[in-house]
Design an enzyme around this catalytic site. Structure first.
Site, PDB file in Angstrom:
ATOM      1  N   SER A   1       0.826  -1.223   0.000  1.00 17.09           N
ATOM      2  CA  SER A   1       0.000   0.000   0.000  1.00 17.09           C
ATOM      3  C   SER A   1       0.852   1.262   0.000  1.00 17.09           C
ATOM      4  O   SER A   1       0.530   2.239  -0.695  1.00 17.09           O
ATOM      5  CB  SER A   1      -0.971   0.003   1.183  1.00 17.09           C
ATOM      6  OG  SER A   1      -0.286  -0.238   2.394  1.00 17.09           O
TER       7      SER A   1
ATOM      8  N   HIS B   1      -1.948  -8.866   2.195  1.00 21.79           N
ATOM      9  CA  HIS B   1      -1.622  -7.572   2.829  1.00 21.79           C
ATOM     10  C   HIS B   1      -2.752  -7.231   3.820  1.00 21.79           C
ATOM     11  O   HIS B   1      -3.010  -8.006   4.741  1.00 21.79           O
ATOM     12  CB  HIS B   1      -1.423  -6.535   1.713  1.00 21.79           C
ATOM     13  CG  HIS B   1      -0.833  -5.219   2.136  1.00 21.79           C
ATOM     14  ND1 HIS B   1      -0.111  -5.050   3.274  1.00 21.79           N
ATOM     15  CD2 HIS B   1      -0.857  -3.991   1.540  1.00 21.79           C
ATOM     16  CE1 HIS B   1       0.281  -3.785   3.379  1.00 21.79           C
ATOM     17  NE2 HIS B   1      -0.169  -3.118   2.338  1.00 21.79           N
TER      18      HIS B   1
ATOM     19  N   HIS C   1       5.903 -12.563   7.773  1.00 20.22           N
ATOM     20  CA  HIS C   1       6.106 -11.185   7.330  1.00 20.22           C
ATOM     21  C   HIS C   1       7.279 -11.133   6.366  1.00 20.22           C
ATOM     22  O   HIS C   1       8.238 -11.902   6.503  1.00 20.22           O
ATOM     23  CB  HIS C   1       6.364 -10.251   8.516  1.00 20.22           C
ATOM     24  CG  HIS C   1       6.147  -8.818   8.170  1.00 20.22           C
ATOM     25  ND1 HIS C   1       7.127  -8.029   7.648  1.00 20.22           N
ATOM     26  CD2 HIS C   1       5.027  -8.043   8.232  1.00 20.22           C
ATOM     27  CE1 HIS C   1       6.640  -6.828   7.421  1.00 20.22           C
ATOM     28  NE2 HIS C   1       5.357  -6.805   7.754  1.00 20.22           N
TER      29      HIS C   1
ATOM     30  N   ARG D   1       3.314  -4.375  16.777  1.00 18.96           N
ATOM     31  CA  ARG D   1       1.923  -3.914  16.646  1.00 18.96           C
ATOM     32  C   ARG D   1       0.977  -4.989  17.197  1.00 18.96           C
ATOM     33  O   ARG D   1      -0.089  -4.691  17.729  1.00 18.96           O
ATOM     34  CB  ARG D   1       1.598  -3.617  15.174  1.00 18.96           C
ATOM     35  CG  ARG D   1       2.442  -2.499  14.584  1.00 18.96           C
ATOM     36  CD  ARG D   1       2.236  -2.373  13.087  1.00 18.96           C
ATOM     37  NE  ARG D   1       2.596  -3.598  12.382  1.00 18.96           N
ATOM     38  CZ  ARG D   1       2.419  -3.791  11.074  1.00 18.96           C
ATOM     39  NH1 ARG D   1       1.883  -2.829  10.327  1.00 18.96           N
ATOM     40  NH2 ARG D   1       2.788  -4.932  10.496  1.00 18.96           N
TER      41      ARG D   1
ATOM     42  N   ASP E   1      -2.122  -8.208  11.817  1.00 16.96           N
ATOM     43  CA  ASP E   1      -3.481  -8.626  11.458  1.00 16.96           C
ATOM     44  C   ASP E   1      -3.977  -9.797  12.295  1.00 16.96           C
ATOM     45  O   ASP E   1      -5.161 -10.095  12.316  1.00 16.96           O
ATOM     46  CB  ASP E   1      -3.526  -9.002   9.974  1.00 16.96           C
ATOM     47  CG  ASP E   1      -3.176  -7.819   9.104  1.00 16.96           C
ATOM     48  OD1 ASP E   1      -3.695  -6.720   9.382  1.00 16.96           O
ATOM     49  OD2 ASP E   1      -2.369  -7.974   8.171  1.00 16.96           O
TER      50      ASP E   1
HETATM   51  C1  LIG Z   1       3.180 -11.842   4.847  1.00 21.31           C
HETATM   52  C2  LIG Z   1       3.625 -12.807   3.758  1.00 21.31           C
HETATM   53  C3  LIG Z   1       2.843 -12.482   2.483  1.00 21.31           C
HETATM   54  C4  LIG Z   1       5.120 -12.592   3.491  1.00 21.31           C
HETATM   55  O1  LIG Z   1       5.469 -13.339   2.354  1.00 21.31           O
HETATM   56  P1  LIG Z   1       6.979 -13.732   2.064  1.00 21.31           P
HETATM   57  O2  LIG Z   1       7.886 -12.600   2.330  1.00 21.31           O
HETATM   58  O3  LIG Z   1       7.009 -14.313   0.698  1.00 21.31           O
HETATM   59  O4  LIG Z   1       7.239 -14.837   3.192  1.00 21.31           O
HETATM   60  P2  LIG Z   1       8.350 -15.967   3.224  1.00 21.31           P
HETATM   61  O5  LIG Z   1       9.582 -15.554   2.496  1.00 21.31           O
HETATM   62  O6  LIG Z   1       8.481 -16.373   4.632  1.00 21.31           O
HETATM   63  O7  LIG Z   1       7.652 -17.131   2.362  1.00 21.31           O
HETATM   64  C5  LIG Z   1       8.318 -18.360   2.128  1.00 21.31           C
HETATM   65  C6  LIG Z   1       7.294 -19.453   1.981  1.00 21.31           C
HETATM   66  O8  LIG Z   1       6.601 -19.600   3.238  1.00 21.31           O
HETATM   67  C7  LIG Z   1       5.218 -19.491   3.024  1.00 21.31           C
HETATM   68  N1  LIG Z   1       4.598 -18.805   4.140  1.00 21.31           N
HETATM   69  C8  LIG Z   1       4.851 -17.552   4.585  1.00 21.31           C
HETATM   70  N2  LIG Z   1       4.006 -17.237   5.581  1.00 21.31           N
HETATM   71  C9  LIG Z   1       3.215 -18.294   5.761  1.00 21.31           C
HETATM   72  C10 LIG Z   1       2.107 -18.555   6.611  1.00 21.31           C
HETATM   73  N3  LIG Z   1       1.641 -17.653   7.463  1.00 21.31           N
HETATM   74  N4  LIG Z   1       1.503 -19.750   6.523  1.00 21.31           N
HETATM   75  C11 LIG Z   1       1.953 -20.683   5.648  1.00 21.31           C
HETATM   76  N5  LIG Z   1       2.970 -20.493   4.796  1.00 21.31           N
HETATM   77  C12 LIG Z   1       3.581 -19.295   4.858  1.00 21.31           C
HETATM   78  C13 LIG Z   1       5.093 -18.638   1.765  1.00 21.31           C
HETATM   79  O9  LIG Z   1       3.800 -18.787   1.179  1.00 21.31           O
HETATM   80  C14 LIG Z   1       6.214 -19.157   0.945  1.00 21.31           C
HETATM   81  O10 LIG Z   1       5.807 -20.381   0.380  1.00 21.31           O
HETATM   82  P3  LIG Z   1       6.245 -20.806  -1.122  1.00 21.31           P
HETATM   83  O11 LIG Z   1       7.729 -20.994  -1.038  1.00 21.31           O
HETATM   84  O12 LIG Z   1       5.480 -22.065  -1.358  1.00 21.31           O
HETATM   85  O13 LIG Z   1       5.860 -19.689  -2.008  1.00 21.31           O
HETATM   86  C15 LIG Z   1       3.396 -14.280   4.189  1.00 21.31           C
HETATM   87  O14 LIG Z   1       4.082 -14.526   5.407  1.00 21.31           O
HETATM   88  C16 LIG Z   1       1.937 -14.636   4.326  1.00 21.31           C
HETATM   89  O15 LIG Z   1       1.312 -15.024   3.334  1.00 21.31           O
HETATM   90  N6  LIG Z   1       1.345 -14.540   5.561  1.00 21.31           N
HETATM   91  C17 LIG Z   1      -0.062 -14.780   5.764  1.00 21.31           C
HETATM   92  C18 LIG Z   1      -0.882 -13.575   5.302  1.00 21.31           C
HETATM   93  C19 LIG Z   1      -0.696 -12.405   6.245  1.00 21.31           C
HETATM   94  O16 LIG Z   1      -0.795 -12.537   7.455  1.00 21.31           O
HETATM   95  N7  LIG Z   1      -0.476 -11.223   5.665  1.00 21.31           N
HETATM   96  C20 LIG Z   1      -0.342  -9.981   6.436  1.00 21.31           C
HETATM   97  C21 LIG Z   1       1.062  -9.510   6.498  1.00 21.31           C
HETATM   98  S1  LIG Z   1       1.256  -8.125   7.564  1.00 21.31           S
END
Ligand SMILES: CC(C)(COP(=O)(O)OP(=O)(O)OC[C@H]1O[C@@H](n2cnc3c(N)ncnc32)[C@H](O)[C@@H]1OP(=O)(O)O)[C@@H](O)C(=O)NCCC(=O)NCCS
Length: 483
Positions: free
Chosen positions: A283, A313, A359, A368, A414
């Protein structure tokens, strides 16, 4: 009495005499009078203070670029180009910096710092979001009366143009609240002082002035838009009037239809801590990127809101609640660690993410999350859903670590916000990201104003096709790994 105050009072008297627009005009003038009275205390306004500060900032940036413009500040690996550009330094964001271990610092201040240092309302314990806006824009903590004046100023800008009200009323109730939010903010483009000034050929050095005015107008209108969406979709469609003497969080709570004092304080905390999380998140980056093309703050923020609406997000706050409700349904009151662990594995084994965990930058529990947990511990430690969230906090990091994929097994912002809203009766989870969006405006608009004040150029990073990257890595390899 100042000239602004005098002219506002006279205009008010004229408006009242005419009974103009069923009192609407008078209401607006009254809010303006309150704002003018607050601004007449001799202290600097936010705009005056920013106008004093930014030339120094622009000079500092000019000097830095001149002296160190060619300094190498990082390297880029091919995997980063294919990995969402994680960790690449290429953006400037003045308001906050995120440390993977420690979490966010707003202009050098942690969340506990701002809870201590920022002005609070007389009837509350949490910092005021108006104060974080001031801090993010200037780097300074405002006085109580400066914040009061800013609250009144924002309230005086709250009126929605008729076409935006009609537009919101015409939208189908099943259109997601975030889509409605983005549509309404886009439609406010009609009010853009920046767009009008640009069309009239205003000089570059005045861009910040119009961006500032648009940003305050927009912030002032967001509680009305958010509440209109909430009341239209879930309630009777009626929105209470803004109170020129109330702070932003209180007005938002009251407009949504909540009078509870603790809920009002929660709104202040919520709006403060969701505001800014450095510049690379979807965002913030989107708002900045769109703004770099000199699109107005309305169009820029609307673009950022569209990004916030994504489930990875901002919409994660809605997903968390839906996930929790399914859990509650499935486990039928059995909140043992074993049952929750099984539910977590079921989620992961079905190829889904655990919402509210992980994250892109953080590698520890999000402060937070901690701030919201502390709020719950203070006000409702025995609430069933809070206890459930706490048990998940005990179990999920171990499960996610064992699963071995996510780089950060800890909860993010979140993971907690929805449960607080549930407690006070704001139960409609699909609305939650709208509140996040109102708060995010407090973080991204200051940078947009700074961008215009220091003359940041249009953003345009370089992209390559996969063929080109193959060519590039082969050429680097043939030279022994050096480009
Ligand atoms: C926030 C988020 C998008 C960050 O993504 P990122 O930087 O790519 O995270 P990572 O590098 O740790 O990801 C590596 C792997 O772990 C997975 N992973 C990360 N968080 C995960 C979670 N909460 N549950 C399951 N798997 C997760 C990713 O999907 C990725 O899988 P892939 O290799 O099959 O694509 C991710 O942690 C997520 O999807 N979290 C859940 C949604 C969420 O809470 N979003 C709000 C963020 S403030």
């Amino acid at each position: 009495m100042s000239t602004t105050m005098l002219s506002t009072r006279n205009a008010l008297a004229r408006g009242l005499l005419r009974g103009s627009n069923n009192g609407l005009q008078s209401k607006k003038l009254l809010l303006q009078l309150v704002a003018a009275r607050c601004y007449s205390n001799g202290e600097k306004t936010l705009k005056q203070r920013f106008a004093e500060i930014f030339p120094e900032k622009a000079e500092e940036i000019k000097k830095l670029k001149k002296e160190h413009g060619k300094t190498v500040i990082g390297e880029v690996l091919l995997e980063q180009a294919y990995g969402g550009m994680r960790g690449i330094k290429g953006l400037v964001w003045e308001g906050s910096v995120l440390d993977p271990e420690e979490g966010i610092r707003f202009r050098g201040r942690t969340i506990p710092d701002i809870q201590k240092e920022l002005p609070k309302a007389a009837d509350g314990d949490e910092p005021l979001p108006e104060a974080i806006f001031w801090l993010l824009l200037t780097g300074e903590v405002p006085t109580e009366s400066q914040v009061k004046a800013l609250s009144a100023d924002l309230a005086s800008r709250s009126e929605l143009p008729q076409h935006v009200e009609q537009l919101l009323d015409s939208l189908p109730k099943n259109l997601h609240p975030m889509a409605q939010f983005s549509i309404a903010v886009t439609a406010l483009e009609s009010e853009s002082k920046f767009a009008k000034a640009y069309a009239q050929g205003v000089s570059k050095k005045d861009y910040w002035n119009y961006t500032f005015e648009d940003s305050l107008d927009l912030l002032g209108k967001l509680p009305v838009i958010a509440s209109k969406i909430y009341r239209n979709v879930f309630k009777d469609g009626k929105v209470a009037a803004i109170d020129g003497n109330a702070d932003y969080g209180k007005n938002l709570a009251h407009l949504l239809g909540f009078q509870n004092k603790e809920f009002v304080d929660l709104m202040r905390l919520y709006l403060t801590i969701h505001s800014d999380h450095e510049g690379g998140n979807v965002s913030a980056h989107t708002t900045h990127l769109v703004g770099s093309a000199l699109s107005s703050p309305y169009l820029s923020l609307a673009a950022g809101l569209n990004g916030l609406a994504g489930p990875l997000h901002g919409r994660a706050n809605q997903e968390v609640l839906e996930w929790l409700f399914k859990l509650r349904e499935e486990v039928k009151g059995d909140y043992s660690k074993e049952t929750i662990e099984k539910y977590l594995w079921d989620t992961l084994n079905s190829g889904r993410v655990v919402p509210g965990y992980g994250h892109a930058v953080l590698r520890k529990t999000d402060p937070r999350y901690t701030a919201q947990r502390e709020f719950a511990l203070k006000h409702f430690p025995d609430y069933e859903l809070f206890k459930l969230v706490s048990t998940i906090y005990d179990v999920a990091p171990k499960v996610l670590t064992k699963h071995g994929k996510t780089k950060n097994p800890w909860p993010n912002v979140d993971s907690h916000s929805g449960v607080l809203l549930q407690y006070y009766g704001l139960t409609e989870a699909s609305f939650y990201t709208v509140l996040f969006g109102v708060s995010r405006a407090f973080g991204v608009l200051p940078q947009l104003i700074i961008d215009r004040a220091v003359g940041q150029p249009i953003e345009r990073p370089k992209s390559f096709s996969t063929e080109k990257y193959i060519e590039l890595v082969n050429s680097i390899k043939s030279k022994g790994g050096v480009q």
